[in-house]
Design a protein around this motif. Structure first.
Motif, PDB file in Angstrom:
ATOM      1  N   GLY A 153       0.813  -1.207   0.000  1.00  0.00           N
ATOM      2  CA  GLY A 153       0.000   0.000   0.000  1.00  0.00           C
ATOM      3  C   GLY A 153       0.848   1.258   0.000  1.00  0.00           C
ATOM      4  O   GLY A 153       0.584   2.201  -0.751  1.00  0.00           O
ATOM      5  N   GLU A 199      -6.555   3.643   9.016  1.00  0.00           N
ATOM      6  CA  GLU A 199      -6.827   3.599   7.584  1.00  0.00           C
ATOM      7  C   GLU A 199      -8.241   4.091   7.273  1.00  0.00           C
ATOM      8  O   GLU A 199      -8.476   4.770   6.277  1.00  0.00           O
ATOM      9  CB  GLU A 199      -6.640   2.166   7.088  1.00  0.00           C
ATOM     10  CG  GLU A 199      -6.458   2.048   5.598  1.00  0.00           C
ATOM     11  CD  GLU A 199      -6.082   0.635   5.204  1.00  0.00           C
ATOM     12  OE1 GLU A 199      -6.683   0.123   4.240  1.00  0.00           O
ATOM     13  OE2 GLU A 199      -5.221   0.038   5.881  1.00  0.00           O
ATOM     14  N   ARG A 216      -3.829   1.999  -8.128  1.00  0.00           N
ATOM     15  CA  ARG A 216      -4.362   2.081  -6.767  1.00  0.00           C
ATOM     16  C   ARG A 216      -5.504   1.085  -6.547  1.00  0.00           C
ATOM     17  O   ARG A 216      -5.552   0.412  -5.510  1.00  0.00           O
ATOM     18  CB  ARG A 216      -4.878   3.496  -6.481  1.00  0.00           C
ATOM     19  CG  ARG A 216      -3.792   4.514  -6.210  1.00  0.00           C
ATOM     20  CD  ARG A 216      -4.410   5.883  -5.981  1.00  0.00           C
ATOM     21  NE  ARG A 216      -3.416   6.878  -5.587  1.00  0.00           N
ATOM     22  CZ  ARG A 216      -3.686   8.150  -5.400  1.00  0.00           C
ATOM     23  NH1 ARG A 216      -4.916   8.588  -5.572  1.00  0.00           N
ATOM     24  NH2 ARG A 216      -2.740   8.993  -5.037  1.00  0.00           N
ATOM     25  N   GLY A 219      -5.310  -1.821  -3.966  1.00  0.00           N
ATOM     26  CA  GLY A 219      -6.293  -1.693  -2.889  1.00  0.00           C
ATOM     27  C   GLY A 219      -7.161  -2.931  -2.759  1.00  0.00           C
ATOM     28  O   GLY A 219      -7.410  -3.415  -1.652  1.00  0.00           O
ATOM     29  N   ARG A 220      -7.610  -3.478  -3.893  1.00  0.00           N
ATOM     30  CA  ARG A 220      -8.429  -4.683  -3.835  1.00  0.00           C
ATOM     31  C   ARG A 220      -7.597  -5.897  -3.433  1.00  0.00           C
ATOM     32  O   ARG A 220      -8.087  -6.803  -2.757  1.00  0.00           O
ATOM     33  CB  ARG A 220      -9.095  -4.909  -5.195  1.00  0.00           C
ATOM     34  CG  ARG A 220     -10.231  -3.913  -5.458  1.00  0.00           C
ATOM     35  CD  ARG A 220     -10.822  -4.061  -6.840  1.00  0.00           C
ATOM     36  NE  ARG A 220     -11.963  -3.143  -7.007  1.00  0.00           N
ATOM     37  CZ  ARG A 220     -12.508  -2.848  -8.164  1.00  0.00           C
ATOM     38  NH1 ARG A 220     -12.039  -3.410  -9.285  1.00  0.00           N
ATOM     39  NH2 ARG A 220     -13.531  -2.013  -8.227  1.00  0.00           N
ATOM     40  N   SER A 252      -7.918  -2.844   1.021  1.00  0.00           N
ATOM     41  CA  SER A 252      -7.967  -1.483   1.554  1.00  0.00           C
ATOM     42  C   SER A 252      -9.054  -0.667   0.870  1.00  0.00           C
ATOM     43  O   SER A 252      -8.921  -0.286  -0.299  1.00  0.00           O
ATOM     44  CB  SER A 252      -6.610  -0.789   1.369  1.00  0.00           C
ATOM     45  OG  SER A 252      -6.701   0.576   1.728  1.00  0.00           O
ATOM     46  N   LEU A 299      -7.736   2.868  -0.098  1.00  0.00           N
ATOM     47  CA  LEU A 299      -6.907   2.925  -1.298  1.00  0.00           C
ATOM     48  C   LEU A 299      -7.763   2.759  -2.548  1.00  0.00           C
ATOM     49  O   LEU A 299      -7.513   3.393  -3.572  1.00  0.00           O
ATOM     50  CB  LEU A 299      -5.826   1.846  -1.245  1.00  0.00           C
ATOM     51  CG  LEU A 299      -4.722   1.938  -2.303  1.00  0.00           C
ATOM     52  CD1 LEU A 299      -4.059   3.310  -2.283  1.00  0.00           C
ATOM     53  CD2 LEU A 299      -3.681   0.842  -2.083  1.00  0.00           C
ATOM     54  N   VAL A 300      -8.794   1.928  -2.487  1.00  0.00           N
ATOM     55  CA  VAL A 300      -9.721   1.795  -3.619  1.00  0.00           C
ATOM     56  C   VAL A 300     -10.453   3.117  -3.847  1.00  0.00           C
ATOM     57  O   VAL A 300     -10.621   3.559  -4.998  1.00  0.00           O
ATOM     58  CB  VAL A 300     -10.734   0.658  -3.374  1.00  0.00           C
ATOM     59  CG1 VAL A 300     -11.832   0.681  -4.439  1.00  0.00           C
ATOM     60  CG2 VAL A 300     -10.043  -0.698  -3.379  1.00  0.00           C
ATOM     61  N   ASP A 307      -9.375   6.041  -3.136  1.00  0.00           N
ATOM     62  CA  ASP A 307      -8.391   6.944  -3.714  1.00  0.00           C
ATOM     63  C   ASP A 307      -8.203   6.656  -5.194  1.00  0.00           C
ATOM     64  O   ASP A 307      -8.008   7.573  -6.003  1.00  0.00           O
ATOM     65  CB  ASP A 307      -7.062   6.795  -2.971  1.00  0.00           C
ATOM     66  CG  ASP A 307      -6.414   8.136  -2.682  1.00  0.00           C
ATOM     67  OD1 ASP A 307      -7.078   9.165  -2.888  1.00  0.00           O
ATOM     68  OD2 ASP A 307      -5.242   8.144  -2.263  1.00  0.00           O
ATOM     69  N   HIS A 347      -7.078  -2.941   6.444  1.00  0.00           N
ATOM     70  CA  HIS A 347      -7.262  -3.838   5.305  1.00  0.00           C
ATOM     71  C   HIS A 347      -7.143  -5.296   5.720  1.00  0.00           C
ATOM     72  O   HIS A 347      -6.802  -6.154   4.922  1.00  0.00           O
ATOM     73  CB  HIS A 347      -6.238  -3.518   4.196  1.00  0.00           C
ATOM     74  CG  HIS A 347      -4.815  -3.474   4.674  1.00  0.00           C
ATOM     75  ND1 HIS A 347      -4.236  -2.331   5.158  1.00  0.00           N
ATOM     76  CD2 HIS A 347      -3.862  -4.422   4.735  1.00  0.00           C
ATOM     77  CE1 HIS A 347      -2.986  -2.572   5.499  1.00  0.00           C
ATOM     78  NE2 HIS A 347      -2.727  -3.837   5.248  1.00  0.00           N
TER      79      HIS A 347
END
Length: 348
Positions: A52, A122, A178, A182-183, A187, A190-191, A193, A283
């Motif tokens: 991440g 997070e 990202r 993220g997936r 997270s 992050l997804v 984002d 996450h």
């Protein structure tokens, strides 16, 4: 009777958790012992956080360079559509800061005060991202309305068009990166984002349309496109806010619950699955479950069943790193509810 593991060193994203294990996998289990030492427990969690952080640094550098290039063209051309896109790109790049801090905090070990660790940082970063998207939407709307009320000619139209294409390319690459990472690590922040960056890419294409309209002599094309960009930002704001809200409220995909229950029912010695709870902490997933076992088994036998139940969960549920399994005895005829003494504590 309960049993808890805080982390597990295996990967748990097997596509068919209930099928017989392949020979290679079974040999790996025989030749590589299930280690539950602290260092082994933390390695997968640290690796996901490192991925991440790496994704954030790479996207921060690329989006930062894109924003700087666009800012130069904004100064030359006075395009409010490109200004809105540049501000959005800058905000998107800066969201890497709170999210990066959250990933670093999430790697810290649990303490007696923060007994679940720091993974929730997070989720707080996700809220900061949503607020940043909202602020960029408000700024883009304000600049577009101001230019509608006070129209000004757009200059350096070719440079604006090139800057728009650069913005689209940079944002789409960052968005894919990202979202993929993220997936992969689970997270939601992050997804979110990544979705933010994808919308930035489409708003850059809208800037290109505004430049085309200005080239054709339509003076209001630039601010009108600026308002369209604002609408696009609001749409991504809605999606990102929904994602982060669900995570903060401990929502999980119901399919994960079904998958966990199915895995537990196939464990020898488990008669029934009681209350099952899953929750995200950053996450990583945690589980709490009660399983019904034969009331005549010994404590050691019940413990062995809970260990096997936890093991089944860790393999069946992707990104599950901790489980608390409680064993309840199967009710005997005429026996009162063993939890009756707790009933008055459960009323609302």
């Amino acid at each position: 009777m309960s049993h808890q593991h805080h982390e597990h060193a295996h990967e748990h994203d097997h596509p068919h958790p209930h099928a017989p294990a392949p020979l290679r996998h079974r040999l790996a289990h025989l030749l590589t012992p299930h280690s539950h030492e602290t260092a082994d427990k933390l390695d997968p969690a640290l690796e996901t956080s490192a991925r991440g952080i790496r994704a954030l640094w790479v996207s921060l550098a690329l989006l930062g360079a894109t924003a700087v290039a666009q800012a130069v063209v904004v100064v030359l051309s006075g395009s409010v559509a490109l200004l809105g896109d540049t501000v959005h790109n800058t905000a998107d790049a800066l969201t890497a800061v709170p999210l990066g801090i959250a990933f670093v905090l999430g790697r810290r070990a649990a303490t007696r005060r923060f007994t679940y660790g720091y993974g929730r940082a997070e989720d707080l970063a996700g809220i900061a991202i949503v607020l940043t998207i909202a602020a960029s939407a408000a700024f883009a709307a304000w600049t577009a309305v101001d230019r509608l009320l006070d129209p000004r000619p757009l200059t350096h139209v070719p440079a604006v068009a090139v800057a728009a294409l650069v913005g689209f390319a940079g944002n789409e690459w960052v968005a894919r990166y990202r979202i993929r990472v993220g997936r992969a690590i689970g997270s939601a922040a992050l997804v979110a984002d990544g979705l933010h960056a994808r919308t930035d890419g489409f708003t850059s294409l809208a800037v290109l349309l505004g430049a085309g309209g200005a080239a054709l002599g339509w003076q209001l094309a630039d601010p009108v496109v600026g308002l369209a960009i604002t609408t696009a930002i609001v749409l991504v704001l809605r999606d990102a806010a929904r994602e982060v809200f669900r995570r903060v409220m401990d929502a999980v995909d119901p399919a994960l619950v079904d998958r966990a229950e199915q895995a537990l029912r196939e464990v020898p010695g488990v008669r029934e699955v009681g209350e099952l709870r899953l929750r995200w902490i950053g996450h990583r997933l945690r589980a709490e479950v009660a399983v019904v076992v034969d009331g005549e088994v010994t404590v050691r036998q019940a413990h062995a069943i809970t260990v096997e139940a936890e093991h089944a969960l860790l393999h069946a549920v992707p990104r599950l790193t901790a489980a608390l399994v409680h064993a309840d005895p199967a009710p005997a005829p005429g026996e009162s509810d063993p939890h009756l003494a707790l009933a008055h504590h459960m009323t609302t």
